[in-house]
Design a protein around this motif. Structure first.
Motif, short mmCIF file in Angstrom:
data_model
loop_
_atom_site.label_atom_id
_atom_site.label_comp_id
_atom_site.label_asym_id
_atom_site.label_seq_id
_atom_site.Cartn_x
_atom_site.Cartn_y
_atom_site.Cartn_z
N ARG A 256 -39.12 27.07 18.88
CA ARG A 256 -38.62 27.67 20.12
C ARG A 256 -37.27 27.06 20.49
O ARG A 256 -37.07 25.85 20.42
CB ARG A 256 -39.63 27.46 21.25
CG ARG A 256 -40.94 28.17 21.01
CD ARG A 256 -41.86 28.00 22.21
NE ARG A 256 -42.19 26.61 22.43
CZ ARG A 256 -42.68 26.14 23.57
NH1 ARG A 256 -42.85 26.95 24.60
NH2 ARG A 256 -42.98 24.87 23.70
N ARG A 257 -36.35 27.87 20.95
CA ARG A 257 -35.00 27.43 21.27
C ARG A 257 -34.97 26.48 22.46
O ARG A 257 -34.12 25.59 22.54
CB ARG A 257 -34.11 28.63 21.54
CG ARG A 257 -33.87 29.53 20.33
CD ARG A 257 -32.97 30.70 20.69
NE ARG A 257 -32.74 31.58 19.55
CZ ARG A 257 -32.02 32.69 19.60
NH1 ARG A 257 -31.46 33.05 20.75
NH2 ARG A 257 -31.85 33.43 18.52
N SER A 258 -35.89 26.67 23.40
CA SER A 258 -35.86 25.89 24.64
C SER A 258 -36.53 24.53 24.49
O SER A 258 -36.52 23.73 25.43
CB SER A 258 -36.53 26.66 25.78
OG SER A 258 -37.88 26.95 25.46
N VAL A 259 -37.13 24.26 23.33
CA VAL A 259 -37.92 23.03 23.15
C VAL A 259 -37.49 22.29 21.90
O VAL A 259 -37.40 22.88 20.82
CB VAL A 259 -39.43 23.35 23.07
CG1 VAL A 259 -40.25 22.07 22.97
CG2 VAL A 259 -39.88 24.18 24.26
N SER A 260 -37.25 20.99 22.03
CA SER A 260 -36.89 20.16 20.88
C SER A 260 -38.14 19.49 20.32
O SER A 260 -39.24 19.67 20.82
CB SER A 260 -35.87 19.10 21.30
OG SER A 260 -36.47 18.20 22.24
N SER B 128 -38.11 19.96 26.86
CA SER B 128 -37.81 21.38 27.06
C SER B 128 -36.79 21.55 28.17
O SER B 128 -36.85 20.91 29.21
CB SER B 128 -39.09 22.15 27.41
OG SER B 128 -39.61 21.75 28.66
N THR B 129 -35.83 22.43 27.93
CA THR B 129 -34.88 22.79 28.96
C THR B 129 -35.56 23.74 29.95
O THR B 129 -36.63 24.27 29.67
CB THR B 129 -33.65 23.48 28.35
OG1 THR B 129 -34.08 24.66 27.63
CG2 THR B 129 -32.94 22.55 27.38
N LYS B 130 -34.93 23.95 31.12
CA LYS B 130 -35.54 24.84 32.11
C LYS B 130 -35.66 26.25 31.53
O LYS B 130 -34.70 26.80 31.01
CB LYS B 130 -34.71 24.86 33.39
CG LYS B 130 -35.34 25.69 34.50
CD LYS B 130 -34.46 25.79 35.73
CE LYS B 130 -34.34 24.44 36.43
NZ LYS B 130 -33.62 24.58 37.73
N HIS B 131 -36.87 26.80 31.62
CA HIS B 131 -37.10 28.13 31.07
C HIS B 131 -38.30 28.77 31.75
O HIS B 131 -39.06 28.10 32.45
CB HIS B 131 -37.34 28.06 29.56
CG HIS B 131 -38.60 27.35 29.18
ND1 HIS B 131 -38.72 25.97 29.21
CD2 HIS B 131 -39.81 27.82 28.78
CE1 HIS B 131 -39.95 25.63 28.83
NE2 HIS B 131 -40.63 26.73 28.57
N CYS B 132 -38.47 30.06 31.53
CA CYS B 132 -39.64 30.81 31.99
C CYS B 132 -40.29 31.43 30.76
O CYS B 132 -39.61 32.08 29.96
CB CYS B 132 -39.24 31.90 32.97
SG CYS B 132 -38.45 31.32 34.49
N ASP B 133 -41.58 31.22 30.59
CA ASP B 133 -42.28 31.82 29.46
C ASP B 133 -42.36 33.33 29.64
O ASP B 133 -42.57 33.83 30.75
CB ASP B 133 -43.68 31.23 29.34
CG ASP B 133 -43.65 29.73 29.05
OD1 ASP B 133 -42.74 29.30 28.32
OD2 ASP B 133 -44.53 29.00 29.54
N TYR C 188 -39.69 22.68 33.12
CA TYR C 188 -38.98 21.94 32.09
C TYR C 188 -39.55 20.53 32.01
O TYR C 188 -40.43 20.15 32.80
CB TYR C 188 -37.48 21.88 32.40
CG TYR C 188 -37.13 21.21 33.72
CD1 TYR C 188 -36.79 19.86 33.77
CD2 TYR C 188 -37.12 21.94 34.92
CE1 TYR C 188 -36.46 19.24 34.98
CE2 TYR C 188 -36.79 21.34 36.11
CZ TYR C 188 -36.47 20.00 36.14
OH TYR C 188 -36.17 19.39 37.34
#
Length: 205
Positions: A23-27, A83-88, A133
């Motif tokens: 996922r792009r928002s999570v390392s 994880s950066t700020k995101h909405c599933d 996040y």
């Protein structure tokens, strides 16, 4: 969670070799068990059967913890991730969160639930479709999220039965963790995280 249940999950997490996040928002590392989706639609997460003992363990423990109002078709495990700020985009209803490991900082933050916590071995409810996040940390950190995937109905009957056999608890209706069109605010005495904080503040006053 009881100490025994939390310890059992933590040991199983530590014994698992985690792949890189996709996922792009999570390392970091991690995997999704149960229902997930891709360019060709819904499918059973690649590592579900490889990590069957872990999947069954988490499902059995959460089944004991919650009542019939909470359902989940999927488990997302994040290992040493930020994880950066995101909405599933593919969640139906409330999600459940647990943190494990030995780390400092590493807060999980949900704006919907007014939650900022790095407490381990506790089960929290939050709305994954609202901004959330995590922060940087030092140490070893795991997060385990249980949720209903909106694409679950696309799986075949055999696939659904296989996941039920692993302990996933599918909702009977499309609404999932929703009661009469409104997100369920409390499940078997487990309030949403924001409510938990408000209760604690009231008790301290």
């Amino acid at each position: 969670l009881t100490e025994d249940d939390a310890s059992a999950i933590e040991v199983a997490l530590a014994r698992t070799k985690w792949p890189n996040q996709v996922r792009r928002s999570v390392s970091g590392f991690g995997a999704c068990f149960g229902v997930t989706n891709g360019s060709k639609g819904a499918y059973i997460g690649t590592y579900t059967n490889q990590c069957e003992s872990l999947v069954r363990l988490v499902n059995d423990i959460i089944t004991k913890l919650v009542d019939d109002n909470f359902h989940w078709t999927s488990i997302q495990v994040n290992c040493n991730s930020v994880s950066t700020k995101h909405c599933d985009q593919n969640n139906d209803g409330l999600s459940g969160l647990m943190l494990f490991g030995d780390f400092s900082d590493g807060y999980f933050v949900s704006e919907d639930a007014d939650l900022r916590t790095n407490a381990t071995k506790t089960f929290y409810l939050f709305d994954g479709c609202e901004p959330h996040y995590s922060t940087n940390f030092v140490g070893r950190r795991y997060s385990v999220i249980l949720f209903c995937h909106s694409c679950a109905e696309e799986l075949s009957r055999d696939e659904l039965e296989h996941l039920r056999g692993l302990g996933f608890r599918f909702p009977e209706a499309k609404e999932s963790n929703v009661v009469e069109g409104t997100l369920s605010r409390e499940i078997e005495g487990i309030p949403r995280a924001g409510q938990r904080q408000q209760q604690q503040q009231t008790q301290q006053q």
